[in-house]
Scaffold this active site. Structure first.
Site, PDB file in Angstrom:
ATOM      1  N   HIS A   1      52.232 -50.732  37.904  1.00  0.00           N
ATOM      2  CA  HIS A   1      53.225 -50.463  38.819  1.00  0.00           C
ATOM      3  C   HIS A   1      52.716 -48.981  39.271  1.00  0.00           C
ATOM      4  CE1 HIS A   1      57.165 -50.129  41.169  1.00  0.00           C
ATOM      5  NE2 HIS A   1      56.692 -48.739  40.887  1.00  0.00           N
ATOM      6  N   GLU A   2      52.819 -48.111  38.269  1.00  0.00           N
ATOM      7  CA  GLU A   2      52.586 -46.709  38.561  1.00  0.00           C
ATOM      8  C   GLU A   2      51.236 -46.291  38.998  1.00  0.00           C
ATOM      9  OE1 GLU A   2      55.349 -45.016  38.711  1.00  0.00           O
ATOM     10  OE2 GLU A   2      56.443 -46.384  37.563  1.00  0.00           O
TER      11      GLU A   2
ATOM     12  N   HIS B   1      50.725 -46.685  42.772  1.00  0.00           N
ATOM     13  CA  HIS B   1      51.360 -45.857  43.690  1.00  0.00           C
ATOM     14  C   HIS B   1      50.150 -44.961  44.057  1.00  0.00           C
ATOM     15  CE1 HIS B   1      55.425 -46.845  44.250  1.00  0.00           C
ATOM     16  NE2 HIS B   1      55.643 -46.612  42.910  1.00  0.00           N
TER      17      HIS B   1
ATOM     18  N   HIS C   1      63.405 -49.092  45.894  1.00  0.00           N
ATOM     19  CA  HIS C   1      63.646 -50.076  44.938  1.00  0.00           C
ATOM     20  C   HIS C   1      64.534 -51.363  45.078  1.00  0.00           C
ATOM     21  CE1 HIS C   1      62.645 -46.372  42.572  1.00  0.00           C
ATOM     22  NE2 HIS C   1      61.435 -47.185  42.051  1.00  0.00           N
TER      23      HIS C   1
END
Ligand SMILES: [Zn+2]
Length: 343
Positions: free
Chosen positions: A169-170, A173, A265
């Site tokens: 996920h990170e 980004h 989110h």
């Protein structure tokens, strides 16, 4: 209301815990501290996003290396970034270090093998991670330059590197930063968060070799601490059932439920559901089917910081037809996914 950045845990989840009268003062204080610290790291993120946009606009990035380096730093529970470098992270006795190194390296392989992408910037950008950030820090984030992982407080969350999807996920980004350059509010923010969930989930499925039918589509399943688990939560988000009671941060499932000013989110709920629905209907592995469609749109649309969800949906429908053909399982899956959420 302050805006989201690229952290894993939404601000309001930490703030909610921080005000919970049934929890000990230490847990509450730490949740509040994590929320406030997270806000301060936001400015770096916005600046590096602007820098990446400038570089993309002015000079095509020249390649640093064909295979990105993976570097690991240990903050040793301090807030000093990046921390001290771990010389041989693959063989470290510290499980957090060796796991983060191994999974980040797998992520580089995932991008290269599955999507023909050389790191996030497609120019061999070094994948730099700092672990043991802060004391009991309840979050993980991409700050625009590197990954940062907290150990969690052991109550609400545990070591954030435990979740393969957190790592995916990170780093996704970073992919968005070097492609669409999506903003972090309203619909572009929701798309930004959703793209990270899609790639985080796909990476976890690829690591465990799960096809779309057997995947659980949960986000943050592995990082919940005993207090969260004791209250019946089993994940942070569920891409297949965004509003489920088992989600620590339950989301709207339909586009019409989105409201102005919502944290990304939460606005990521409808595109998450569209993606997981499309994958399940298309069959096979998410990364071979709908994942290819999403990746194509992300990497071919240019810088689109204000992209709407309707535009993203239209582009994925078009890409599904181009890549897989009209009336293919992928094309009808993508259609069904967006229809389900009202787009
Ligand atoms: Zn995120």
């Amino acid at each position: 209301m302050y805006r989201c950045q690229c952290q894993f845990i939404p601000d309001d989840v930490l703030k909610r815990w921080a005000c919970d009268p049934q929890l000990s003062e230490e847990i509450c204080k730490n949740a509040d501290y994590s929320a406030r610290l997270t806000q301060h790291l936001r400015d770096i993120r916005l600046q590096t996003k602007r820098l990446a946009g400038f570089l993309l606009e002015t000079h095509p990035l020249s390649t640093l290396t064909e295979n990105p380096e993976v570097t690991l730093f240990d903050c040793k529970q301090t807030l000093s970034l990046p921390g001290s470098q771990v010389r041989d992270p693959a063989t470290s006795a510290d499980i957090t270090v060796s796991r983060t190194y191994t999974e980040t390296d797998h992520l580089a392989t995932f991008l290269r093998q599955v999507f023909k992408r050389n790191s996030m910037d497609n120019a061999g950008m070094t994948l730099m991670s700092s672990v043991h950030y802060g004391r009991k820090y309840n979050n993980a984030m991409w700050n625009g330059l590197q990954m940062i992982y907290g150990d969690g407080d052991g109550e609400l969350f545990i070591d954030f590197t435990t979740g393969t999807d957190v790592i995916g996920h990170e780093l996704a980004h970073g992919l968005t930063q070097y492609t669409l350059q999506l903003d972090y509010d309203e619909e572009p923010g929701g798309l930004n968060e959703s793209i990270s969930d899609c790639f985080g989930s796909m990476f976890r499925q690829w690591r465990f070799q799960q096809d779309s039918a057997s995947a659980d589509w949960l986000i943050g399943k592995e990082i919940l601490g005993r207090t969260s688990l004791s209250r019946g939560f089993t994940c942070l988000r569920d891409m297949s059932n965004p509003g489920g009671k088992h989600c620590l941060a339950a989301q709207p499932a339909h586009y019409e439920q989105l409201k102005r000013g919502m944290d990304p989110h939460y606005t990521s709920g409808p595109p998450n559901l569209a993606f997981s629905t499309a994958c399940k209907q298309a069959g096979g592995n998410s990364w071979d089917t709908v994942g290819q469609v999403w990746f194509h749109v992300i990497t071919s649309a240019g810088q689109r910081p204000r992209m709407s969800m309707a535009e993203f949906a239209a582009r994925t429908r078009q890409a599904a037809t181009e890549l897989f053909g009209k009336e293919s399982a992928v094309e009808s899956g993508v259609n069904a996914g967006w229809q389900k959420v009202g787009l």
